[in-house]
Design an enzyme around this catalytic site. Structure first.
Site, PDB file in Angstrom:
ATOM      1  N   ASP A   1       0.848  -1.187   0.000  1.00  0.00           N
ATOM      2  CA  ASP A   1       0.000   0.000   0.000  1.00  0.00           C
ATOM      3  C   ASP A   1       0.888   1.243   0.000  1.00  0.00           C
ATOM      4  OD1 ASP A   1       0.995   0.166   2.570  1.00  0.00           O
ATOM      5  OD2 ASP A   1      -0.837  -0.560   3.521  1.00  0.00           O
TER       6      ASP A   1
ATOM      7  N   CYS B   1       3.962   1.441   2.760  1.00  0.00           N
ATOM      8  CA  CYS B   1       4.872   0.309   2.946  1.00  0.00           C
ATOM      9  C   CYS B   1       6.193   0.735   3.591  1.00  0.00           C
ATOM     10  CB  CYS B   1       5.120  -0.417   1.631  1.00  0.00           C
ATOM     11  SG  CYS B   1       5.845   0.609   0.329  1.00  0.00           S
TER      12      CYS B   1
ATOM     13  N   HIS C   1       8.382  -0.271  -3.971  1.00  0.00           N
ATOM     14  CA  HIS C   1       7.879  -0.906  -2.747  1.00  0.00           C
ATOM     15  C   HIS C   1       9.020  -1.196  -1.775  1.00  0.00           C
ATOM     16  CE1 HIS C   1       5.284  -3.356  -0.196  1.00  0.00           C
ATOM     17  NE2 HIS C   1       6.196  -4.304  -0.230  1.00  0.00           N
TER      18      HIS C   1
ATOM     19  N   HIS D   1      -3.419  16.218  -9.368  1.00  0.00           N
ATOM     20  CA  HIS D   1      -3.823  14.844  -9.064  1.00  0.00           C
ATOM     21  C   HIS D   1      -2.647  14.085  -8.452  1.00  0.00           C
ATOM     22  CE1 HIS D   1      -6.988  15.160 -12.541  1.00  0.00           C
ATOM     23  NE2 HIS D   1      -7.262  15.944 -11.504  1.00  0.00           N
TER      24      HIS D   1
END
Length: 358
Positions: free
Chosen positions: A169, A172, A278, A352
């Site tokens: 997620d 992490c 990650h 964004h």
């Protein structure tokens, strides 16, 4: 051999690439190129290099020194600022909203207590105190290795360094740091760590300026406290300093280990594995301890060598994500983007910040 190379410039006016440099290029020549790219007069240049960013000495008596002597290498990122004539900025407190409620006070207290708990664990480890089973564990003085190849020629550990998989997620990094600090895989520490980082950044607007953060100090402080914001080098460096421990990030895409806090001479270190997008924590299973070890003395090179081996093997088998080539979808407008660069440019233009890997 003096092959040509490039360096990257980051400034308030944007990012620039200075090409066709080599190790014999002089610092004076580089200053001229930087001034041309950023439209900042040479006498007004203030350049920072490395991480944490440190000022580059641009004095006239160094202008004939070459880049090799100065220590600027291929791929280096230079943060370029214009010297300010006004007084330096003052710290800006974090916005707390109008009328803090009792619930907000309780949450702030919980974050502080959680931070103190993690810090206390580290203090106990540093002083040789006992740690309860189930909490974090450090291997201090194990018996000689039965199988030396398991921990490297200079190691004293009878164990193997392994990866602990944590949820993929947006938190992490914080989940991984939480695990190596106290052995827990949960999201309870993420909000607290984000708050710590925001406080540190807000308190030092001079070091954490627009060029370093890529956005204003106040915008960054609001952004990092969002649950969907990713952490990276800035956040690792701050948490390393906050907890007083070296955090070694094993970068498997480049097969290198980035040592955050190395210059602080901390006595203990932890390891995180990074595949490009990650983070996972590394731990060691040993015959002497039922609780996995996550914190190691810096002088124990056997564990470090295992981490290097993991990086090399993972790179060879391409167990990483190339952030310049992966495909992302903007979850706000459904546009498809290729690579981290396009995502960053899209975020800058539209505001964004929610992306999903495809």
């Amino acid at each position: 051999m003096t092959g040509s190379f490039s360096v990257k410039l980051k400034s308030k006016k944007g990012q620039f690439i200075v090409k066709d440099l080599n190790q014999n290029t002089t610092l004076g020549e580089l200053k001229t190129r930087i001034a041309q790219a950023t439209a900042i007069q040479e006498l007004q240049l203030h350049v920072l290099v490395g991480y944490p960013p440190k000022p580059l000495d641009l004095s006239e008596n160094r202008e004939n020194q070459n880049l090799k002597t100065v220590g600027i290498n291929s791929g280096e990122t230079l943060i370029v600022e214009e010297k300010a004539g006004a007084a330096g900025p003052t710290s800006t407190p974090l916005a707390s909203g109008s009328g803090s409620s009792t619930m907000e006070d309780d949450e702030a207290l919980a974050r502080r207590l959680q931070a103190e708990e993690d810090a206390e664990h580290l203090r106990q480890v540093s002083s040789g105190g006992s740690i309860e089973t189930g909490a974090l564990n450090i291997v201090q003085s194990l018996e000689p290795v039965i199988s030396p190849e398991e921990s490297g020629p200079n190691g004293n550990f009878n164990g193997i360094l392994l990866k602990k998989v944590v949820p993929a997620d947006n938190s992490c990094l914080f989940t991984s740091i939480r695990f190596v600090l106290n052995g827990k895989v949960d999201n309870e520490g993420s909000e607290m760590m984000r708050h710590i980082i925001a406080q540190e950044v807000s308190a030092d607007t001079q070091q954490y300026n627009d060029a370093v953060l890529g956005k204003s100090n106040s915008d960054y402080c609001a952004w990092i406290q969002k649950a969907d914001s990713w952490g990276g080098a800035i956040e690792v460096s701050i948490l390393s300093n906050y907890y007083g421990i070296e955090i070694d990030v094993v970068d498997i895409q480049n097969a290198i280990i980035n040592r955050f806090g190395e210059d602080k001479n901390f006595g203990l270190r932890v390891f995180l594995l990074f595949d490009g997008i990650h983070y996972d924590p590394l731990y060691m299973e040993t015959q002497q301890n039922s609780v996995p070890a996550t914190i190691f003395p810096v002088e124990e090179m056997g564990v470090y060598q295992q981490a290097e081996q993991i990086a090399n093997e993972a790179k060879s088998s391409r167990q990483f994500t190339n952030v310049d080539k992966f495909t992302l979808r903007c979850m706000d407008c459904d546009v498809m983007l290729v690579g981290q660069g396009q995502a960053q440019e899209h975020a800058k233009k539209t505001g964004h910040e929610n992306f999903e890997e495809i």
